[in-house]
Design an enzyme around this catalytic site. Structure first.
Site, PDB file in Angstrom:
ATOM      1  N   GLU A   1       0.815  -1.229   0.000  1.00 53.09           N
ATOM      2  CA  GLU A   1       0.000   0.000   0.000  1.00 53.09           C
ATOM      3  C   GLU A   1       0.847   1.278   0.000  1.00 53.09           C
ATOM      4  O   GLU A   1       0.516   2.239   0.697  1.00 53.09           O
ATOM      5  CB  GLU A   1      -0.942  -0.003   1.215  1.00 53.09           C
ATOM      6  CG  GLU A   1      -1.966  -1.114   1.129  1.00 53.09           C
ATOM      7  CD  GLU A   1      -2.816  -1.246   2.386  1.00 53.09           C
ATOM      8  OE1 GLU A   1      -4.029  -1.489   2.219  1.00 53.09           O
ATOM      9  OE2 GLU A   1      -2.298  -1.146   3.509  1.00 53.09           O
TER      10      GLU A   1
HETATM   11  C1  ACM Z   1      -2.025  -5.446   4.048  1.00 53.09           C
HETATM   12  O1  ACM Z   1      -3.099  -5.936   4.444  1.00 53.09           O
HETATM   13  N1  ACM Z   1      -1.944  -4.148   3.763  1.00 53.09           N
HETATM   14  C2  ACM Z   1      -0.833  -6.252   3.870  1.00 53.09           C
END
Ligand code: ACM
Length: 534
Positions: A341
């Site tokens: 992310e």
């Molecule tokens: C995640 O759930 N951002 C690895």
């Protein structure tokens, strides 16, 4: 792994010869019709039939052993220090529920529970074991102390939940399907004291989970003291989701956790998430921001807004010093560097940063683990990818992971719509999130890691991990409600042979674990699709 696979092949061949392989009754196995509504009551499972994770092979035969006042634990006259320690820990684990003194003594001669290291123990590999019960006792045999420890955890399930009793005669021969069987805890979104994490390690080790991944840092908090950058923990640790006080572990506490886990044959894999998920670090040190301004600490649950300053050399000194101290504290071979992310880091910057971060990990003598987004950049040779996609993840993203797996990168499977323990079970679950959908117990269990990602060969699957993210989880009750019972099923997917898997049999074995979870004071989710109390 090749040795293990051969072992399992042998066990499966035994199954083909008619020896009971995972003696769980098939669907429809039932006892006498007692005329109750809904049909006959299924026959109660015997101790060898209700093990979780299901062993590679188990069968009951012949007269058993009375586990009672006279029982001693024998570790062998020439037992190593480590075998003796395994015996002492087993004794400690059995004394509470049984009320017996269970002295640990040298020498194998005589009745009792015997721990035997045998380098030639067939069918057991590096982590497996054999357990044999006859009227003279229960003999645990393994090639390694790890195997003896796992044998002891199986033995716990063969004994009554409380008190004493006879263990029927029988034999278990067992070895894991996958080398990596993990659980993750996020102590960054909400801080948890060491006691809670150690309690979880105890609970996990019972089910042969061998890895605890600790998500130590995120936007909302930095949870481990770092000498070279002290404000990370002192200031960056003082926040958490919802505005609570947060907290951090000292290095001494982290060492204690590592040692506690190691005694239970659980490796700790620490994660410092980067280049995103770094607001707590950037709030602690203005110089970690491209504009030189420290943001406020963050207590919400958005993701993707923070990024290390990829073009600044100071960033690389920072990660070198932080990862260097972490490597020194961590005896296991893996350092997890996140990589998920990173929405505020342009793709080219992300790839350039991850190149450097992977070099830093290698320089400190460790192997990289990263979330699967690393597959879209340039994973270093040997880097392990942790897949956390779900059924709706774009085909191209999955394809990148499959290609990396085929190119030699081991893959840990944590599909969010199966393995994420923070996903709600259903609409009535109070804590938890639902962005990957609801994950009832059956859905969490009913998939095959060996064939889960189309095109990824089983040989590329290092194992399975069950992450528990804590944006909505702030206390032990919610933690255990979300983890239990799903984490037992994920432990089984990591350990048991494919031939032993199947919801109907598992649901009955899981139900039989209910009293054991109750005895540990775990307020687990009483999933309606599990026949608890039958
Ligand atoms: C995640 O759930 N951002 C690895």
């Amino acid at each position: 792994m090749r040795v293990l696979r051969r072992t399992l092949g042998t066990l499966l061949a035994l199954g083909a010869l008619g020896v009971c392989v995972s003696c769980t009754p098939a669907r429809g196995d039932a006892g006498p019709d007692d005329g109750r509504p809904g049909g006959p009551r299924p026959a109660a499972l015997g101790p060898y039939e209700r093990l979780v994770p299901a062993p590679a092979s188990a069968r009951a035969d012949g007269p058993g052993y009375l586990f009672g006042a006279g029982t001693v634990i024998r570790t062998g006259a020439d037992a190593s220090e480590e075998v003796r320690r395994v015996g002492e820990l087993l004794a400690e684990q059995l004394r509470g529920p049984s009320g017996l003194p269970l002295p640990v003594v040298d020498g194998q001669d005589g009745d009792g529970i015997r721990l035997l290291l045998d380098g030639a123990a067939e069918g057991t590999g590096e982590e497996g074991y054999r357990l044999r019960t006859d009227p003279t006792g229960i003999t645990l045999t393994a090639r390694t102390p790890t195997g003896l420890f796992h044998a002891g955890q199986t033995l716990r399930q063969l004994l009554p939940v409380r008190g004493t009793g006879t263990v029927p005669g029988g034999t278990v021969t067992d070895a894991p399907r996958f080398a990596y069987r993990g659980a993750m805890v996020d102590v960054a979104r909400h801080f948890f004291p060491l006691e809670q994490v150690e309690r979880y390690v105890d609970q996990l080790a019972r089910y042969k989970v061998n890895t605890l991944h600790v998500h130590l840092t995120d936007d909302q908090g930095w949870r481990l003291a770092v000498d070279s950058w002290p404000k990370l923990a002192e200031y960056g640790g003082g926040s958490e989701v919802g505005g609570g006080p947060g907290g951090h572990w000292t290095k001494e506490e982290y060492r204690e956790l590592v040692a506690y886990a190691a005694e239970r044959y659980v490796d700790v894999v620490p994660e410092i998430d980067m280049p995103g998920h770094v607001n707590a670090a950037q709030a602690s040190y203005a110089e970690l921001n491209c504009d030189g301004k420290a943001p406020e600490r963050y207590t919400g649950i958005k993701v993707g807004f923070s990024s290390l300053c990829v073009g600044d050399e100071l960033t690389y000194r920072f990660i070198d010093e932080v990862l260097g101290e972490l490597a020194e504290l961590t005896p296991g071979k893996y350092l997890h560097i996140g990589g998920d992310e990173a929405h505020s880091t342009p793709a080219a910057d992300y790839a350039a940063f991850m190149d450097r971060a992977q070099q830093v990990v290698a320089r400190h003598g460790k192997t990289v683990v990263a979330w699967h987004q690393l597959a879209t950049a340039r994973p270093a040779p040997g880097a392990v990818l942790q897949y956390w996609g779900h059924d709706r993840t774009a085909a191209a993203e999955k394809a990148a992971v499959v290609a990396a797996g085929k190119a030699g990168h081991p893959v840990i499977l944590s599909p969010a719509d199966r393995a994420y323990l923070d996903m709600k079970y259903d609409a009535t679950t109070k804590p938890g999130l639902a962005w990957a959908g609801y994950v009832p117990v059956e859905r969490s269990y009913s998939w095959d890691p060996g064939s889960y990602l189309a095109g990824l060969p089983e040989s590329a699957v290092l194992g399975v991990e069950a992450p528990l993210w804590t944006e909505t989880i702030a206390n032990r009750g919610d933690w255990e409600l979300m983890a239990f019972p799903r984490v037992l099923g994920l432990a089984e997917l990591g350990w048991s042979p494919k031939s032993a898997l199947g919801w109907d049999g598992y649901a009955r074995r899981l139900a039989a674990q209910g009293p054991r979870l109750d005895a540990q004071d775990i307020a687990y989710h009483r999933a309606p699709d599990v026949p608890w109390g039958e």
